[in-house]
Design an enzyme around this catalytic site. Structure first.
Site, PDB file in Angstrom:
ATOM      1  N   GLU A 149      -7.686   5.575 -11.074  1.00  0.00           N
ATOM      2  CA  GLU A 149      -7.684   5.803 -12.523  1.00  0.00           C
ATOM      3  C   GLU A 149      -6.343   5.431 -13.149  1.00  0.00           C
ATOM      4  O   GLU A 149      -6.220   5.426 -14.365  1.00  0.00           O
ATOM      5  CB  GLU A 149      -7.994   7.277 -12.818  1.00  0.00           C
ATOM      6  CG  GLU A 149      -9.462   7.601 -12.596  1.00  0.00           C
ATOM      7  CD  GLU A 149      -9.839   9.029 -12.969  1.00  0.00           C
ATOM      8  OE1 GLU A 149      -8.928   9.885 -13.044  1.00  0.00           O
ATOM      9  OE2 GLU A 149     -11.036   9.282 -13.153  1.00  0.00           O
ATOM     10  N   GLY A 197      -1.290   6.321  -3.090  1.00  0.00           N
ATOM     11  CA  GLY A 197      -2.392   6.175  -4.050  1.00  0.00           C
ATOM     12  C   GLY A 197      -3.544   5.417  -3.392  1.00  0.00           C
ATOM     13  O   GLY A 197      -4.715   5.800  -3.486  1.00  0.00           O
ATOM     14  N   HIS A 198      -3.197   4.324  -2.684  1.00  0.00           N
ATOM     15  CA  HIS A 198      -4.221   3.563  -1.951  1.00  0.00           C
ATOM     16  C   HIS A 198      -4.819   4.415  -0.825  1.00  0.00           C
ATOM     17  O   HIS A 198      -6.000   4.293  -0.502  1.00  0.00           O
ATOM     18  CB  HIS A 198      -3.619   2.300  -1.330  1.00  0.00           C
ATOM     19  CG  HIS A 198      -3.123   1.298  -2.332  1.00  0.00           C
ATOM     20  ND1 HIS A 198      -1.788   1.038  -2.502  1.00  0.00           N
ATOM     21  CD2 HIS A 198      -3.789   0.502  -3.198  1.00  0.00           C
ATOM     22  CE1 HIS A 198      -1.644   0.102  -3.436  1.00  0.00           C
ATOM     23  NE2 HIS A 198      -2.841  -0.236  -3.878  1.00  0.00           N
ATOM     24  N   LEU A 200       0.821  -1.218   0.000  1.00  0.00           N
ATOM     25  CA  LEU A 200       0.000   0.000   0.000  1.00  0.00           C
ATOM     26  C   LEU A 200       0.856   1.270   0.000  1.00  0.00           C
ATOM     27  O   LEU A 200       1.902   1.323   0.636  1.00  0.00           O
ATOM     28  CB  LEU A 200      -0.929  -0.011   1.223  1.00  0.00           C
ATOM     29  CG  LEU A 200      -1.845  -1.235   1.314  1.00  0.00           C
ATOM     30  CD1 LEU A 200      -2.694  -1.175   2.594  1.00  0.00           C
ATOM     31  CD2 LEU A 200      -2.749  -1.363   0.090  1.00  0.00           C
ATOM     32  N   HIS A 201       0.401   2.265  -0.745  1.00  0.00           N
ATOM     33  CA  HIS A 201       1.120   3.541  -0.855  1.00  0.00           C
ATOM     34  C   HIS A 201       0.091   4.674  -0.836  1.00  0.00           C
ATOM     35  O   HIS A 201      -1.116   4.426  -0.661  1.00  0.00           O
ATOM     36  CB  HIS A 201       1.974   3.573  -2.124  1.00  0.00           C
ATOM     37  CG  HIS A 201       1.214   3.192  -3.367  1.00  0.00           C
ATOM     38  ND1 HIS A 201       0.239   3.976  -3.912  1.00  0.00           N
ATOM     39  CD2 HIS A 201       1.278   2.083  -4.148  1.00  0.00           C
ATOM     40  CE1 HIS A 201      -0.251   3.401  -4.984  1.00  0.00           C
ATOM     41  NE2 HIS A 201       0.350   2.233  -5.153  1.00  0.00           N
ATOM     42  N   GLN A 227      -4.125 -13.022 -12.291  1.00  0.00           N
ATOM     43  CA  GLN A 227      -3.972 -11.886 -13.197  1.00  0.00           C
ATOM     44  C   GLN A 227      -2.526 -11.657 -13.640  1.00  0.00           C
ATOM     45  O   GLN A 227      -2.237 -10.684 -14.328  1.00  0.00           O
ATOM     46  CB  GLN A 227      -4.573 -10.619 -12.591  1.00  0.00           C
ATOM     47  CG  GLN A 227      -3.821 -10.018 -11.422  1.00  0.00           C
ATOM     48  CD  GLN A 227      -4.628  -8.903 -10.771  1.00  0.00           C
ATOM     49  OE1 GLN A 227      -5.608  -9.148 -10.073  1.00  0.00           O
ATOM     50  NE2 GLN A 227      -4.223  -7.661 -10.972  1.00  0.00           N
ATOM     51  N   ASP A 238      -5.000   2.559 -13.318  1.00  0.00           N
ATOM     52  CA  ASP A 238      -5.292   1.376 -14.138  1.00  0.00           C
ATOM     53  C   ASP A 238      -6.561   1.683 -14.928  1.00  0.00           C
ATOM     54  O   ASP A 238      -7.641   1.164 -14.621  1.00  0.00           O
ATOM     55  CB  ASP A 238      -5.469   0.153 -13.235  1.00  0.00           C
ATOM     56  CG  ASP A 238      -4.176  -0.191 -12.538  1.00  0.00           C
ATOM     57  OD1 ASP A 238      -3.241  -0.609 -13.217  1.00  0.00           O
ATOM     58  OD2 ASP A 238      -4.093   0.000 -11.311  1.00  0.00           O
ATOM     59  N   ARG A 255       4.538  -1.109  -7.974  1.00  0.00           N
ATOM     60  CA  ARG A 255       5.694  -1.566  -8.757  1.00  0.00           C
ATOM     61  C   ARG A 255       6.901  -0.641  -8.621  1.00  0.00           C
ATOM     62  O   ARG A 255       8.030  -1.067  -8.879  1.00  0.00           O
ATOM     63  CB  ARG A 255       5.322  -1.658 -10.237  1.00  0.00           C
ATOM     64  CG  ARG A 255       4.458  -2.844 -10.532  1.00  0.00           C
ATOM     65  CD  ARG A 255       3.848  -2.755 -11.896  1.00  0.00           C
ATOM     66  NE  ARG A 255       2.896  -3.822 -12.047  1.00  0.00           N
ATOM     67  CZ  ARG A 255       3.178  -5.008 -12.554  1.00  0.00           C
ATOM     68  NH1 ARG A 255       4.381  -5.262 -12.995  1.00  0.00           N
ATOM     69  NH2 ARG A 255       2.258  -5.943 -12.624  1.00  0.00           N
ATOM     70  N   VAL A 310      -2.611   9.562  -8.093  1.00  0.00           N
ATOM     71  CA  VAL A 310      -1.773  10.350  -7.177  1.00  0.00           C
ATOM     72  C   VAL A 310      -0.340  10.303  -7.716  1.00  0.00           C
ATOM     73  O   VAL A 310       0.166   9.229  -8.041  1.00  0.00           O
ATOM     74  CB  VAL A 310      -1.816   9.778  -5.739  1.00  0.00           C
ATOM     75  CG1 VAL A 310      -0.935  10.598  -4.801  1.00  0.00           C
ATOM     76  CG2 VAL A 310      -3.259   9.743  -5.218  1.00  0.00           C
TER      77      VAL A 310
HETATM   78  O1  PAF Z   1      -5.650  -2.932  -9.098  1.00  0.00           O
HETATM   79  C1  PAF Z   1      -5.335  -3.900  -8.369  1.00  0.00           C
HETATM   80  O2  PAF Z   1      -4.622  -3.781  -7.382  1.00  0.00           O
HETATM   81  C2  PAF Z   1      -5.845  -5.289  -8.740  1.00  0.00           C
HETATM   82  O3  PAF Z   1      -5.899  -5.449 -10.130  1.00  0.00           O
HETATM   83  C3  PAF Z   1      -7.208  -5.625  -8.097  1.00  0.00           C
HETATM   84  C4  PAF Z   1      -8.291  -4.696  -8.598  1.00  0.00           C
HETATM   85  C5  PAF Z   1      -7.085  -5.515  -6.586  1.00  0.00           C
HETATM   86  C6  PAF Z   1      -7.611  -7.056  -8.447  1.00  0.00           C
HETATM   87  O4  PAF Z   1      -6.690  -7.980  -7.995  1.00  0.00           O
END
Ligand code: PAF
Length: 286
Positions: free
Chosen positions: A148, A36-37, A33-34, A61, A150, A187, A176
């Site tokens: 946004e 942005g979260h 978490l950063h 994913q 992603d 990342r 952010v």
């Molecule tokens: O954006 C993300 O962190 C992931 O793609 C999500 C939406 C949590 C799904 O695993």
């Protein structure tokens, strides 16, 4: 703050909160978490009675096993981070619980998922929507907060909610950036200090595209050329190992994610590039 690892328990906690008349704000994350979260969680806290954060590194994913293995896992720091922001519930399921083996069911996405990120990461969006649909089923009626950054993921999930009638209101949250313009991303933790400088080429390229549109450029291909040139200019002189290599720099209609013939209304500029071994994406409205 309550930490819940069982899917059934998370579901029944959300159900009983709603019976008590409480609204739920869900922030799905993969941890690391950063700030942005932080933005997503703060909004969930402000707009809902209960803020629930899920932390789950969703193997479905990742098209690249090395990327999955290298994905930062910082659960203790993440729990502290969420607690400090006043998050009420953190859901940390185990992989076997979210995706019991053998996996017989998963969602597929048509059209919206095939271009852009989908072209570079086969199966990525099928993995995203499969886990997000499961989270929505567990959380039930709620608001769900997505960044946004992603942009394609946000478009696909919004469309999924509409088409599958999930009782979920999607709340898009602006990107952010740090003080130099770099979009915050989990990342970024994998970048060396030199690579972090190199990564600035992405946002600078977007800013130059946005400025061209603001100055009246109507030809999307010209804007794309300008963005690619800007990226190359930014990275000249950077050591090879830290180089940003462009995957795409595109101008798209924000709802169809396809290139318009001319820029007549709002567009989204999207960029993806690799810095060392790390693939970064960014975007901006214009
Ligand atoms: O954006 C993300 O962190 C992931 O793609 C999500 C939406 C949590 C799904 O695993």
């Amino acid at each position: 703050m309550d930490r819940i690892s069982s899917a059934r328990e998370f579901q029944s906690v959300c159900d009983s909160l709603r019976i008590q008349g409480k609204t739920i704000g869900l922030v799905p994350t993969m941890g690391a978490l950063h700030d942005g979260h932080k933005q997503l969680m703060t909004l969930a806290k402000q707009q809902c009675d209960v803020a629930a954060v899920s932390i789950f590194v969703n193997a479905l994913q990742f098209d690249n096993p090395v990327d999955l293995e290298k994905y930062p896992r910082t659960i203790e720091a993440d729990l502290e981070f969420a607690k400090d922001l006043g998050v009420d519930v953190v859901f940390t399921p185990k992989s076997q619980e979210m995706h019991p083996e053998p996996i017989l069911f998963h969602l597929e996405v048509d059209r919206l998922s095939q271009a852009l990120e989908g072209a570079f990461r086969p199966g990525h969006f099928a993995g995203v929507v499969t886990v997000v649909a499961k989270l929505f089923i567990l959380a039930g009626r709620c608001r769900a907060y997505f960044g946004e950054k992603d942009f394609q993921q946000l478009a696909i999930i919004s469309r999924m909610v509409e088409e599958m009638h999930f009782p979920v209101e999607i709340v898009p949250v602006p990107i952010v950036r740090d003080e130099r313009g770099l979009a915050l991303s989990s990342r970024n933790m994998r970048l060396t200090p030199d690579q972090l400088v190199s990564a600035l080429a992405l946002s600078r390229s977007l800013f130059s595209g946005r400025d061209a549109v603001a100055a009246g450029e109507k030809n999307p291909e010209k804007v794309e050329e300008l963005m690619s040139e800007e990226l190359s200019r930014e990275i000249s002189g950077i050591a090879k190992s830290d180089l940003a290599r462009l995957d795409y720099a595109l101008v798209v209609d924000p709802s169809t994610l396809t290139r318009p013939e001319r820029i007549e209304g709002p567009v989204r500029l999207l960029i993806a590039a690799r810095v060392g071994a790390v693939r970064l994406i960014d975007n901006i409205g214009a």
